[in-house]
Design an enzyme around this catalytic site. Structure first.
Site, PDB file in Angstrom:
ATOM      1  CE  LYS A 183      -1.820   3.050   1.565  1.00 14.40           C
ATOM      2  NZ  LYS A 183      -1.874   4.471   1.054  1.00 14.40           N
ATOM      3  CD  GLU A 257      11.495   5.444  10.067  1.00 13.50           C
ATOM      4  OE1 GLU A 257      11.306   6.498  10.725  1.00 13.50           O
ATOM      5  OE2 GLU A 257      11.633   5.428   8.843  1.00 13.50           O
ATOM      6  CB  CYS A 291      11.819  10.085   9.369  1.00 18.67           C
ATOM      7  SG  CYS A 291      12.861   8.739   8.749  1.00 18.67           S
ATOM      8  CD  GLU A 390       8.891  14.183  11.472  1.00 15.86           C
ATOM      9  OE1 GLU A 390       9.921  13.586  11.135  1.00 15.86           O
ATOM     10  OE2 GLU A 390       7.779  13.633  11.577  1.00 15.86           O
TER      11      GLU A 390
END
Length: 489
Positions: A183, A257, A291, A390
């Site tokens: 996906k 993650e 990230c 973030e």
């Protein structure tokens, strides 16, 4: 419809049960190039019925098909064939990445060549991993510990590194003997099509690899399936928390993650100009959309102003331009909503009392595309939004610290723990500080990555590890067999 240089055969179809099938709905996914703001690709969009069909195909392939019953060496041989196929398509992978998220053409080729090469290491686990171990027992003669495939894996990848992240998940799952439902992010579906075509080209058993690009509603239907055994997700912490709640309710194995707000600790022995060069250029990598990005820099208070001035000088020299230009250092961010998110955080930074040293606006010479200047905030309070959340853009926070102990405290004062760095010429000091920072990876003198090593985070940066030999553990179940005599394995 696909971008120039990308030769996907069936973008209007889904890959389910070894066949390219028309989706049950008439929905499609439009991909917008962030440099031109134009639609450059359209692909099929899976609906709920398509998700059910993909899971059913993967379930049947796992329960009844040959793939889980092959030896690890046999699986390795087939995966090496897939790598051979993918190596021929590195130029397409590079072109797809640049077209979908504005990745720099100058780095796209080497980045994807390296990503494909890394898959050989995963495939080689077929001969290197301890699939079966025997040891003497206390209550029985022989303890046999076997590692068996976890089952049907749903692999969900993000838009910033769509090929390497998805391919790593798929290859770990396949070498373990699992079957997979891919996906991809709706912003970057093309790489998963190329992976599916590689599986088809080498004759992977029907249903072993499936592809269902979709929007978030259908993806949510997918993760609720009770016929899946594992979810592997890379993406935002917010989405990860939702998936974790669903997986927990069904007792589905899951690894994550997630986000990061990684800190670079600059010690007194490291030169200011060198630190500025690393920090000012690192924040532009993939437009800051990494990230593991070093988005907080923690520096002794006495060196703060000098470092701020030096970083600003580096940032002002960054060449902002079209991603196809070879000398461009900073391209667009991936989407309009991402640009708006960055602008929101810049306003929050101003309101917090931090000093906006440079950047903070769209470059005047770029009249089209989702561009943002490299941005530096100095004298940042580590408890502020721009230091704790973030941003996922080219925005760096410079935070003053009283001393090294205070710097370590500030680095750990975060909900995240994905990456980090210690800027020092003393490797032992880097190691000693790294042991005290609660984060999954720490590199000396920069955002250093090692694809043969495990990668993942502490705290809200995730659960589990990808990469290295440790990456296989998330895709196997451990079974203990107790016998009264030695047995042949």
């Amino acid at each position: 419809m696909t971008p120039n240089g990308v030769n996907v055969k069936h973008p209007d179809k889904l890959f389910i049960g070894g066949e390219w099938v028309t989706p049950a709905s008439n929905e499609s996914i439009e991909v917008v190039n962030p440099a031109s703001e134009e639609v450059v690709a359209r692909t099929a969009a899976a609906g709920n019925r398509d998700m059910d069909a993909a899971v059913a195909a993967a379930r049947d392939a796992f329960d009844n098909g040959p793939w889980p019953r092959l030896s690890p060496m046999e699986r390795m041989a087939k995966l090496m064939e897939m790598v051979d196929h993918l190596e021929t398509r590195v130029p397409e992978l590079a072109a797809a990445w640049s077209a979908q998220i504005g990745g720099l053409a100058s780095t796209a080729g080497p980045m994807h060549a390296g990503g494909v090469a890394g898959l050989r290491g995963i495939a080689s686990l077929g001969e290197r991993f301890a699939w079966v171990e025997q040891r003497p027992g206390m209550a029985v003669d022989t303890v046999t510990v076997v590692r068996e495939p976890v089952g049907v894996v749903v692999a969900i990848a993000p838009w910033n590194g769509p090929f390497a992240i998805m391919a790593n998940k798929v290859f770990y799952a396949l070498i373990a003997g699992c079957t997979v439902v891919m996906k991809p992010s709706p912003e970057t579906p093309l790489e998963a099509y190329i992976i599916a075509e590689a599986a088809e080209a080498v004759g992977m058993p029907a249903g072993t690899v499936n592809l269902v690009p979709s929007d978030r509603e259908a993806a949510d239907h997918l993760i609720h399936s009770t016929d899946i055994d594992k979810i592997t997700f890379t993406g935002s912490t917010a989405a990860g928390k939702h998936i974790a709640s669903v997986a927990g309710g069904n007792m589905v194995r899951a690894t994550f993650e997630l986000g990061g707000k990684s800190a670079a600790i600059i010690r007194d022995d490291f030169p200011i100009e060198a630190a500025a060069g690393i920090l000012g250029n690192t924040i532009t990598v993939m437009s800051g959309q990494v990230c593991a990005m070093l988005s907080r820099a923690i520096v002794p208070k006495a060196r703060h102003d000098e470092l701020a001035e030096a970083i600003a000088g580096v940032m002002k020299g960054v060449k902002i331009g079209h991603p196809d230009d070879e000398d461009t250092q900073l391209g667009p961010v991936a989407m309009h909503r991402q640009l708006e998110r960055i602008e929101m955080y810049i306003e929050a930074g101003k309101a917090s009392g931090a000093d906006l040293v440079t950047g903070g606006k769209r470059p005047a010479h770029m009249n089209k595309g989702y561009y943002m200047e490299p941005t530096l905030f100095a004298n940042v309070d580590n408890t502020s939004r721009i230091a704790q959340q973030e941003i996922f853009g080219p925005v760096l926070c410079l935070i003053p610290a009283e001393d090294e102990e205070d710097a370590i405290r500030i680095a750990n004062e975060s909900d995240f723990g994905l990456n980090g760095s210690v800027f020092t010429n003393d490797a032992q000091a880097a190691y000693d500080i790294a042991r005290r920072v609660r984060t999954g990876v720490v590199g000396q003198n920069g955002m250093r990555m090692e694809w043969t090593a495990p990668f993942g985070g502490f705290k809200q940066s995730g659960i589990g590890r990808e990469g290295g030999d440790e990456g296989i553990h998330a895709y196997v179940e451990t079974k203990t067999i107790l016998t009264d005599a030695g047995v042949e394995v």
